[in-house]
Motif scaffolding. Sequence first.
Motif, short mmCIF file in Angstrom:
data_model
loop_
_atom_site.label_atom_id
_atom_site.label_comp_id
_atom_site.label_asym_id
_atom_site.label_seq_id
_atom_site.Cartn_x
_atom_site.Cartn_y
_atom_site.Cartn_z
N PRO A 131 0.84 -1.18 0.00
CA PRO A 131 0.00 0.00 0.00
C PRO A 131 0.89 1.24 0.00
O PRO A 131 2.10 1.13 0.11
CB PRO A 131 -0.77 -0.11 1.31
N PRO A 132 0.31 2.42 -0.12
CA PRO A 132 1.15 3.60 -0.15
C PRO A 132 1.85 3.77 1.18
O PRO A 132 1.47 3.17 2.17
CB PRO A 132 0.15 4.73 -0.37
N ALA A 166 -1.67 14.00 1.35
CA ALA A 166 -1.72 15.09 0.36
C ALA A 166 -1.89 16.46 0.98
O ALA A 166 -1.64 17.47 0.33
CB ALA A 166 -2.85 14.82 -0.63
N MET A 167 -2.34 16.52 2.24
CA MET A 167 -2.54 17.85 2.83
C MET A 167 -1.24 18.50 3.27
O MET A 167 -1.21 19.68 3.58
CB MET A 167 -3.54 17.79 3.99
N PHE A 168 -0.17 17.71 3.30
CA PHE A 168 1.13 18.26 3.68
C PHE A 168 1.99 18.48 2.43
O PHE A 168 1.97 17.68 1.50
CB PHE A 168 1.87 17.29 4.61
N ASN A 185 3.79 10.19 13.14
CA ASN A 185 3.53 8.76 12.98
C ASN A 185 2.87 8.24 14.27
O ASN A 185 2.74 8.98 15.23
CB ASN A 185 4.86 8.04 12.72
N ALA A 235 3.79 3.48 8.07
CA ALA A 235 4.00 2.24 7.34
C ALA A 235 4.95 2.41 6.17
O ALA A 235 5.00 1.59 5.26
CB ALA A 235 2.70 1.63 6.85
N ASP A 292 7.29 7.76 7.37
CA ASP A 292 5.88 7.96 7.09
C ASP A 292 5.14 6.76 7.63
O ASP A 292 5.71 5.69 7.81
CB ASP A 292 5.65 8.07 5.58
N TRP A 303 1.58 6.10 3.00
CA TRP A 303 0.59 6.61 3.95
C TRP A 303 -0.50 5.57 4.07
O TRP A 303 -1.46 5.56 3.32
CB TRP A 303 0.05 7.94 3.45
N VAL A 304 -0.32 4.70 5.03
CA VAL A 304 -1.19 3.55 5.09
C VAL A 304 -2.55 3.89 5.66
O VAL A 304 -3.55 3.28 5.33
CB VAL A 304 -0.51 2.40 5.85
N HIS A 305 -2.61 4.86 6.51
CA HIS A 305 -3.89 5.18 7.14
C HIS A 305 -4.66 6.23 6.36
O HIS A 305 -5.84 6.09 6.11
CB HIS A 305 -3.66 5.64 8.58
N HIS A 306 -3.99 7.29 5.99
CA HIS A 306 -4.70 8.32 5.22
C HIS A 306 -3.74 8.93 4.22
O HIS A 306 -2.54 8.73 4.28
CB HIS A 306 -5.29 9.39 6.14
N SER A 307 -4.30 9.68 3.32
CA SER A 307 -3.47 10.35 2.33
C SER A 307 -2.63 11.43 3.01
O SER A 307 -3.07 12.06 3.96
CB SER A 307 -4.38 10.98 1.28
N PRO A 327 -4.10 6.34 15.36
CA PRO A 327 -3.01 5.92 14.48
C PRO A 327 -1.90 6.97 14.35
O PRO A 327 -0.87 6.68 13.78
CB PRO A 327 -3.72 5.73 13.14
N HIS A 328 -2.17 8.18 14.87
CA HIS A 328 -1.15 9.22 14.79
C HIS A 328 -1.07 9.97 16.10
O HIS A 328 -2.10 10.39 16.63
CB HIS A 328 -1.47 10.21 13.66
#
Lengths: 265, 141
Positions: free
Chosen positions: B18-19, B27-29, B72, B127, B125, B21-25, B49-50
């Motif tokens: 998976p990417p 993209a906001m950073f 993380n 995962a 990041d 960013w396993v939990h969420h995108s 998770p963070h």
Amino acid sequence: MNKPLVLLAAASVALCLAVGSAWPDSQTQGKVAAAPVPLAARPKGHYASLEALPDWGGVWVLDRPPAGTTPPEKPALKGKYLDDYHAWQHDVQAKGGVVAHEGSYCTPPGLPMILGVGQYPIEFLFTPGRVTTHFEAWMQWRNIYTDGRGHPDDLDPTFYGDSIGHWEGGTLVADTVAIKDSLGLSMGMKHSDKMRIKERIHLDKGNPDVLLDEITVEDPVALEKPWVQTLAWKRSRDLQLLEFECAENDRNPVDSSGNTGFKRE
Amino acid sequence: MKSLYIATLTAVLVALSPPAWVHHSGAMFDRTKETRISGTVVEFQWTNPHASFKVDVLGSDGKTQTWSIEMNGPNNLIRAGWKRTTIKPGDKVTVTVNPLRDGRPGGWYQGIVLADGKTLGGAGDPAGGEGAAPAPAANHE
């Protein structure tokens, strides 16, 4: 009639209705066909037999191939699955890299993608007749039954499907079916309900602190040909799995466009 | 550039993994930028998770801005040297982040100088880990 009594009576009726709907009454009991019962989680076997198995102790951290090495083989999607993947790629591009995925809601990826999760380690437990994998990420577990059973008929598709296997020397040979087709094959790629995962899991002959999983994903509906790759994990005997409750602090809500938010409070 | 982006995106996304960013995108950073802030810790959440913490930063205009910093998860922070007691409200710290794209005071944790001068780096990041494929957003610039 006073108010508390009315409320109590109403609650009693509601309770009876709820109980009634959850339990068959005496007239229908015994007439309905027995529901298929999952096999007990105490498979055949003896603890002494585990001594013959290889040492997979410790925890294992995914060892990604270094940058610059040959990338792993791509799944050869076909038909609708390929079209959907292309549409997903364009969508991601149009949204400036925003990837909407179920993980944003703390949903685990299931098989096979959870095998590719880095950083969070995994561990293996051997008990008679089965091998259990614990995945620290999302606190997931997976059983591979090694007691000679076959796949049950008419399985409900699930995140980890149904895994059966056997030992060939130090190699665990596993076969998995019945994985939800709503889950991903890889990022942006889906599979059909006909997907089957075949694995050969063993220690690296040259380095017993490396575990290899030779994975073949078959899906005659979604793939032109089986997707083959090998994942590697490095052993650590110093770490242990830690708790991971994903929903504890979900500070990244996702809007209807797939944009991940950032809660400042 | 568009075709290059597509090619890069494809290359990082085809693996079984998976990417990062396993939990969420992520993209906001803005993963291409690093911002350093100095201030006083006002809150620390040691949760999955963070993990996250807030830092009050005094601006040159005399106004205080509260930065919200996402990290993380504790599991990976522990393995990178963090503890639940590493920072506490009142600590003076200097933090490096990938800032939020929308300009609000917040970002993705990259490293910290603690009150006693000790430093801790990023914990990767989610995962991701060494050699992990970067988040799609990181390739978009």
